[in-house]
Design a protein around this motif. Structure first.
Motif, PDB file in Angstrom:
ATOM      1  N   LYS A 197     -90.347  23.486 -34.857  1.00 38.04           N
ATOM      2  CA  LYS A 197     -89.784  22.322 -34.196  1.00 38.04           C
ATOM      3  C   LYS A 197     -90.754  21.786 -33.146  1.00 38.04           C
ATOM      4  N   GLY A 198     -91.576  22.664 -32.623  1.00 39.36           N
ATOM      5  CA  GLY A 198     -92.539  22.287 -31.600  1.00 39.36           C
ATOM      6  C   GLY A 198     -92.821  23.487 -30.737  1.00 39.36           C
ATOM      7  N   PRO A 199     -93.721  23.402 -29.793  1.00 37.42           N
ATOM      8  CA  PRO A 199     -94.625  22.282 -29.542  1.00 37.42           C
ATOM      9  C   PRO A 199     -95.794  22.250 -30.531  1.00 37.42           C
ATOM     10  N   ASN A 233     -88.991  27.468 -32.188  1.00 34.80           N
ATOM     11  CA  ASN A 233     -90.017  27.214 -31.187  1.00 34.80           C
ATOM     12  C   ASN A 233     -91.273  28.006 -31.564  1.00 34.80           C
ATOM     13  N   CYS A 277     -94.007  28.904 -29.926  1.00 34.67           N
ATOM     14  CA  CYS A 277     -94.480  29.962 -29.019  1.00 34.67           C
ATOM     15  C   CYS A 277     -93.624  31.218 -29.150  1.00 34.67           C
ATOM     16  N   GLY A 294    -103.704  25.343 -29.106  1.00 37.54           N
ATOM     17  CA  GLY A 294    -102.907  24.451 -28.286  1.00 37.54           C
ATOM     18  C   GLY A 294    -102.310  25.104 -27.056  1.00 37.54           C
ATOM     19  N   ASN A 295    -102.356  26.425 -26.990  1.00 35.50           N
ATOM     20  CA  ASN A 295    -101.698  27.126 -25.894  1.00 35.50           C
ATOM     21  C   ASN A 295    -102.533  28.250 -25.313  1.00 35.50           C
ATOM     22  N   GLN A 307    -101.295  31.047 -22.559  1.00 35.50           N
ATOM     23  CA  GLN A 307    -100.260  31.451 -21.630  1.00 35.50           C
ATOM     24  C   GLN A 307    -100.176  32.967 -21.542  1.00 35.50           C
ATOM     25  N   ILE A 337     -93.250  32.179 -18.354  1.00 36.52           N
ATOM     26  CA  ILE A 337     -94.696  31.995 -18.334  1.00 36.52           C
ATOM     27  C   ILE A 337     -95.225  32.433 -16.977  1.00 36.52           C
ATOM     28  N   ALA A 366    -106.392  24.173 -23.612  1.00 35.78           N
ATOM     29  CA  ALA A 366    -106.175  25.525 -24.127  1.00 35.78           C
ATOM     30  C   ALA A 366    -107.515  26.156 -24.486  1.00 35.78           C
TER      31      ALA A 366
END
Lengths: 225, 380
Positions: free
Chosen positions: B89-91, B119, B121, B145-146, B148, B159, B167
């Motif tokens: 669904k994202g991100p 999700n 992540c 893209g991330n 964390q 987080i 990223a």
């Protein structure tokens, strides 16, 4: 001939208090005073050159920042001795517990917790007005002194001098994240922190504006999905 | 319960069929690989993912519908047996995400199945937890893209630290573009390979990924022009600098949360240099990686290492390095002889040929993936 190791002579290796990300922390009796020794050791995961540079830089800046914070009238551990060869700082042991522990133990009533949060804001404002950035503001780096209940800041390993609102904003942002990630159950304490900061800072409006931009800059805030 | 999931948050399009115990029945995927020196843009990536005849005719790209067929065929099930459909669904990138969402909705209408949006992540973390059995690890989530550092605290994933500019994977990709390294199979992989040949460390000290990137981009032009260093040296310096930052922040989170376990998830987690760094930081490390190329000696770094890898290219002798190693691999290309090397070695693989080879070698402890749970009991 084996090299003389002052820590070994003090019997520090039997008294490891904590091994944090920065280094090892020992508790010894130095000149008959209860002393905390913070030793930065080699990080094997880092390139040796990079490691040596960072270790030296952080060792020096920590010692200098502790002195500067003290001059600004903030409760910080007094430095007894620095050993530039072994990257050790010998400092006063602050008797008491960390704010994090206090919040988790439930030792603080909600009113007391709010007072502590306001005090945190006041202390950070004083620090920032003096041109010092802590760099690692988390509740584990704040102590409540035994008896007086005064707030003391520890671990200046990432601190530096700056008068930029950007740096102050980021410092506050780090603190906000720490509050949100570890103490969300304790209510909206960070509001009280900001409140304390607002009442005591000379640059509240500019710092707060920058803090708001830094906050907005955080990625994927909405986390759709 | 059987679920079919579609992931298309970036340049990969993948369809997976999974059972609720974590067993992966099939997982075909396709990557949109752009020429060296260029990145992937949302529009083109979305066109690659979807069934777009105009685009496909020119480029012979694989599309999502054949992938769905392939996934079902490989898993040996029919749409009727599925219990639900999932999609990312994202991100992620808008265009490519829409492809997955639309196809899922269409399939849902056709097959009358409920939809579950996931999700990205959280999926990364949960997948890692299911397969490693880690209870409460600090998670270093590093991908294109991330970036964390996440830990579970007070009932939620929180987080603890994240990049506020770009990223780490994006940083690596763009650096590779500057050096015009190939995007096949991934830019980061090619940086890793080139970095092995580098030795000289160029000063790339900055505090933000974007700062390091601009500095490195200037350095690429200047230093290469003056022949002060080679592209290999730059890759080496680049990796050393950014991974030192990542490991340090992970270590800080571990100290803050009092956790001893780390789970590395996301594409950049495949990087061996990063894994070795994390191994140096603390014991009891859980590694979760795809396309891992192990070198001899890595396993010697930490006790109780749990390696979980897909497409692992093992070299003979590696396994001899560490005792009590648990390897969980899909599509493992093992060379005969490797299996004889290590004591207390537990191999868990879905490659039938390998299982046969192992049996011939007299190694009893080879389990098919479906007995996943037993292995974790054995570990406890």
């Amino acid at each position: 001939m084996t090299e003389y190791d002052p820590l070994e002579a003090l019997g520090a290796y039997d008294k490891l208090v904590a091994q944090g990300a920065e280094g090892r922390v020992f508790e010894v009796l130095y000149l008959k005073k209860p002393t905390i020794v913070k030793q930065r050791f080699k990080k094997k995961y880092r390139h040796p050159e990079l490691d040596a540079k960072l270790t030296k830089q952080r060792f020096t800046s920590e010692a200098r920042s502790l002195l500067k914070a003290r001059k600004l009238g903030i409760h910080v551990p007094a430095i007894y001795f620095t050993d530039a060869q072994n990257f050790c700082i010998y400092m006063e042991k602050i008797q008491g517990q960390s704010v994090k522990a206090a919040l988790f133990n439930g030792d603080l009533t909600p009113e007391k917790a709010t007072t502590v949060a306001t005090q945190i804001g006041k202390t950070v404002a004083k620090l920032h007005d003096g041109g010092l950035i802590h760099g690692d503001l988390t509740t584990s780096n704040m102590m409540l002194k035994e008896g007086s209940g005064e707030l003391a800041l520890i671990d200046f390993g990432l601190s530096f001098n700056s008068i930029l609102t950007e740096d102050k904003g980021v410092d506050l942002y780090v603190l906000e994240r720490a509050f949100l990630s570890a103490h969300s159950a304790s209510g909206n304490l960070f509001e009280s922190v900001l409140d304390g900061y607002r009442k005591n800072s000379k640059n509240w409006s500019s710092v707060y504006n920058r803090f708001a931009t830094v906050r907005a800059r955080g990625r994927k805030r909405t986390m759709v999905g | 319960m059987l679920a079919l999931g579609i992931e298309g948050s970036a340049n990969k399009i993948a369809v997976g069929v999974v059972r609720d115990d974590g067993t992966i029945l099939s997982n075909p995927r396709k990557t949109y690989i752009t020429p060296a020196g260029t990145g992937f843009l949302p529009r083109e990536t979305a066109l690659h993912h979807q069934d777009c005849p105009a685009f496909a005719r020119d480029h012979f790209f694989e599309q999502i519908l054949p992938l769905v067929h392939e996934a079902l065929k490989e898993a040996g099930i029919s749409p009727k047996e599925l219990d639900c459909l999932c999609y990312t669904k994202g991100p992620g990138m808008g265009g490519p995400l829409v492809v997955g969402a639309v196809v899922t909705r269409m399939l849902s209408q056709l097959w009358h199945k409920p939809i579950v949006g996931v999700n990205h992540c959280v999926a990364h973390i949960e997948m890692g937890r299911v397969v490693t059995g880690a209870v409460d690890p600090v998670v270093l989530y590093v991908s294109g893209g991330n970036t964390q550092v996440i830990a579970f605290s007070e009932g939620r994933y929180r987080i603890f630290g994240e990049t506020i500019d770009i990223a780490v994977g994006n940083c690596l990709d763009r650096f590779a573009r500057e050096l015009e390294l190939s995007n096949d199979p991934a830019p980061g992989y090619n940086i890793e390979q080139l970095a092995k040949k580098g030795s000289k460390r160029a000063a790339l000290l900055s505090r933000h990924f974007s700062g390091i990137l601009s500095h490195a981009e200037t350095a690429v032009r200047e230093m290469l022009a003056k022949e002060e260093c080679t592209p290999a040296d730059l890759c080496y310096s680049f990796q050393e600098t950014i991974f030192a930052m990542l490991v340090e922040i992970t270590e800080r989170a571990m100290a803050h949360c009092g956790s001893r376990d780390v789970l590395i998830v996301g594409g950049v987690g495949c990087n061996l240099r990063l894994q070795v760094g994390v191994l140096g930081a603390g014991p009891a490390v859980l590694l979760l990686c795809c396309n891992l190329r192990l070198q001899v000696g890595v396993l010697g770094a930490g006790p109780a290492v749990l390696l979980l890898c897909c497409n692992l290219c093992l070299q003979v002798g590696v396994l001899g390095a560490g005792p009590a190693v648990l390897l969980l691999c899909c599509n493992l290309r093992l060379q005969v002889g490797v299996l004889g090397a290590g004591p207390a070695l537990l191999l868990l693989c879905c490659n039938l040929r390998l299982q046969r080879v192992a049996r011939v070698c007299g190694l009893a402890r080879v389990h098919p993936v479906s007995t996943c749970e037993n292995v974790f009991h054995a570990r406890v």
